[in-house]
Design a protein around this motif. Structure first.
Motif, PDB file in Angstrom:
ATOM      1  N   THR A  60     -40.535 -72.323 -12.151  1.00 28.60           N
ATOM      2  CA  THR A  60     -41.995 -72.249 -12.282  1.00 28.60           C
ATOM      3  C   THR A  60     -42.547 -71.068 -11.495  1.00 28.60           C
ATOM      4  O   THR A  60     -43.514 -70.432 -11.925  1.00 28.60           O
ATOM      5  N   GLU A  61     -41.957 -70.729 -10.357  1.00 28.11           N
ATOM      6  CA  GLU A  61     -42.377 -69.544  -9.600  1.00 28.11           C
ATOM      7  C   GLU A  61     -42.124 -68.275 -10.409  1.00 28.11           C
ATOM      8  O   GLU A  61     -42.958 -67.360 -10.412  1.00 28.11           O
ATOM      9  N   ALA A  62     -41.007 -68.195 -11.109  1.00 32.73           N
ATOM     10  CA  ALA A  62     -40.734 -67.037 -11.963  1.00 32.73           C
ATOM     11  C   ALA A  62     -41.792 -66.917 -13.058  1.00 32.73           C
ATOM     12  O   ALA A  62     -42.266 -65.815 -13.360  1.00 32.73           O
ATOM     13  N   MET A  63     -42.188 -68.059 -13.630  1.00 35.43           N
ATOM     14  CA  MET A  63     -43.251 -68.030 -14.642  1.00 35.43           C
ATOM     15  C   MET A  63     -44.554 -67.539 -14.019  1.00 35.43           C
ATOM     16  O   MET A  63     -45.268 -66.722 -14.603  1.00 35.43           O
ATOM     17  N   ALA A  64     -44.881 -68.017 -12.814  1.00 35.89           N
ATOM     18  CA  ALA A  64     -46.115 -67.595 -12.134  1.00 35.89           C
ATOM     19  C   ALA A  64     -46.074 -66.097 -11.829  1.00 35.89           C
ATOM     20  O   ALA A  64     -47.086 -65.401 -11.988  1.00 35.89           O
ATOM     21  N   GLN A  65     -44.928 -65.584 -11.411  1.00 35.49           N
ATOM     22  CA  GLN A  65     -44.825 -64.144 -11.150  1.00 35.49           C
ATOM     23  C   GLN A  65     -45.050 -63.348 -12.433  1.00 35.49           C
ATOM     24  O   GLN A  65     -45.701 -62.300 -12.417  1.00 35.49           O
ATOM     25  N   ALA A  66     -44.540 -63.838 -13.546  1.00 35.94           N
ATOM     26  CA  ALA A  66     -44.758 -63.159 -14.829  1.00 35.94           C
ATOM     27  C   ALA A  66     -46.242 -63.138 -15.199  1.00 35.94           C
ATOM     28  O   ALA A  66     -46.735 -62.147 -15.746  1.00 35.94           O
ATOM     29  N   THR A  67     -46.974 -64.210 -14.872  1.00 36.13           N
ATOM     30  CA  THR A  67     -48.417 -64.204 -15.158  1.00 36.13           C
ATOM     31  C   THR A  67     -49.112 -63.140 -14.321  1.00 36.13           C
ATOM     32  O   THR A  67     -50.055 -62.498 -14.783  1.00 36.13           O
ATOM     33  N   GLY A  68     -48.650 -62.936 -13.091  1.00 37.47           N
ATOM     34  CA  GLY A  68     -49.231 -61.904 -12.231  1.00 37.47           C
ATOM     35  C   GLY A  68     -49.029 -60.522 -12.804  1.00 37.47           C
ATOM     36  O   GLY A  68     -49.944 -59.691 -12.817  1.00 37.47           O
ATOM     37  N   VAL A  69     -47.826 -60.242 -13.297  1.00 31.05           N
ATOM     38  CA  VAL A  69     -47.557 -58.938 -13.911  1.00 31.05           C
ATOM     39  C   VAL A  69     -48.472 -58.740 -15.112  1.00 31.05           C
ATOM     40  O   VAL A  69     -49.082 -57.680 -15.274  1.00 31.05           O
ATOM     41  N   LEU A  70     -48.598 -59.759 -15.959  1.00 27.72           N
ATOM     42  CA  LEU A  70     -49.464 -59.650 -17.129  1.00 27.72           C
ATOM     43  C   LEU A  70     -50.916 -59.429 -16.730  1.00 27.72           C
ATOM     44  O   LEU A  70     -51.603 -58.557 -17.280  1.00 27.72           O
ATOM     45  N   ALA A  71     -51.393 -60.191 -15.760  1.00 22.35           N
ATOM     46  CA  ALA A  71     -52.796 -60.069 -15.341  1.00 22.35           C
ATOM     47  C   ALA A  71     -53.085 -58.672 -14.785  1.00 22.35           C
ATOM     48  O   ALA A  71     -54.083 -58.045 -15.166  1.00 22.35           O
ATOM     49  N   PHE A  72     -52.225 -58.174 -13.909  1.00 21.86           N
ATOM     50  CA  PHE A  72     -52.474 -56.859 -13.315  1.00 21.86           C
ATOM     51  C   PHE A  72     -52.330 -55.746 -14.344  1.00 21.86           C
ATOM     52  O   PHE A  72     -53.131 -54.815 -14.366  1.00 21.86           O
ATOM     53  N   ARG A  73     -51.328 -55.821 -15.218  1.00 17.70           N
ATOM     54  CA  ARG A  73     -51.174 -54.789 -16.255  1.00 17.70           C
ATOM     55  C   ARG A  73     -52.340 -54.832 -17.236  1.00 17.70           C
ATOM     56  O   ARG A  73     -52.783 -53.797 -17.705  1.00 17.70           O
ATOM     57  N   SER A  74     -52.845 -56.015 -17.537  1.00 15.70           N
ATOM     58  CA  SER A  74     -53.981 -56.132 -18.449  1.00 15.70           C
ATOM     59  C   SER A  74     -55.250 -55.554 -17.845  1.00 15.70           C
ATOM     60  O   SER A  74     -56.109 -55.051 -18.560  1.00 15.70           O
ATOM     61  N   ASN A  75     -55.354 -55.623 -16.507  1.00 17.36           N
ATOM     62  CA  ASN A  75     -56.531 -55.085 -15.817  1.00 17.36           C
ATOM     63  C   ASN A  75     -56.381 -53.621 -15.443  1.00 17.36           C
ATOM     64  O   ASN A  75     -57.193 -53.089 -14.696  1.00 17.36           O
ATOM     65  N   GLY A  76     -55.317 -52.998 -15.909  1.00 17.39           N
ATOM     66  CA  GLY A  76     -55.194 -51.567 -15.721  1.00 17.39           C
ATOM     67  C   GLY A  76     -54.420 -51.106 -14.515  1.00 17.39           C
ATOM     68  O   GLY A  76     -54.484 -49.946 -14.147  1.00 17.39           O
ATOM     69  N   GLY A  77     -53.694 -51.978 -13.852  1.00 12.76           N
ATOM     70  CA  GLY A  77     -52.864 -51.452 -12.785  1.00 12.76           C
ATOM     71  C   GLY A  77     -52.680 -52.328 -11.587  1.00 12.76           C
ATOM     72  O   GLY A  77     -52.719 -53.542 -11.681  1.00 12.76           O
ATOM     73  N   LYS A  78     -52.505 -51.660 -10.480  1.00 13.04           N
ATOM     74  CA  LYS A  78     -52.141 -52.326  -9.234  1.00 13.04           C
ATOM     75  C   LYS A  78     -53.272 -53.192  -8.691  1.00 13.04           C
ATOM     76  O   LYS A  78     -54.442 -52.885  -8.878  1.00 13.04           O
TER      77      LYS A  78
END
Length: 146
Positions: A60-78
């Protein structure tokens, strides 16, 4: 997206960075990530010595980390330097298959809703064609006082 790019988006580092690669994504929609599960993972020493199984909480932590990557990439970056993207909720978590050394975990996260800095994501983790786990993951970006 290789691990170096992932590390630019997430603060996690070994042994807690649980995403090895992003193989597909569409901004504001979905992301597909890979976690290669090896016998060298530190948690296998104690979970369990007789039959090594990846702990569900780390799936579940791996899934949560993947959501973080998606959220930050969707918002344009770091993320901002003083912000952390934190797990705030898990709903409808189900485990269907053990994840063992040698498995490749394919994690798919889809944005269900984004509002007021909080994201709700539908997440699945597969080994091959078999469902290993699924959950609704809730995360929020928060500024941290230093």
């Amino acid at each position: 997206m290789m691990v170096q790019e992932i590390m630019e988006l997430l603060p996690h580092r070994y042994p807690f960075l649980l995403i090895d690669r992003v193989v597909d994504w569409a901004p504001n929609e979905y992301l597909v990530a890979i976690k290669n599960v090896t016998f060298n993972e530190p948690f296998f020493q104690g979970h369990f010595p007789v039959r090594p199984i990846m702990p569900g909480v780390l799936i579940t932590e791996a899934m949560a980390q993947a959501t973080g990557v998606l959220a930050f990439r969707s918002n344009g970056g770091k993320p901002k330097d003083n912000a952390l993207y934190m797990l705030v909720g898990l709903d409808d978590v189900t485990f269907r298959r053990m994840v063992e050394p040698g498995d490749q975990l394919t994690i798919r996260v889809e944005i269900k809703r984004m509002a007021r800095g909080m994201g709700i994501f539908n997440c699945t983790a597969h080994v091959g064609d078999e469902l290993a786990a699924r959950a609704t993951v809730k995360c929020v970006a928060k500024e941290v006082i230093e």
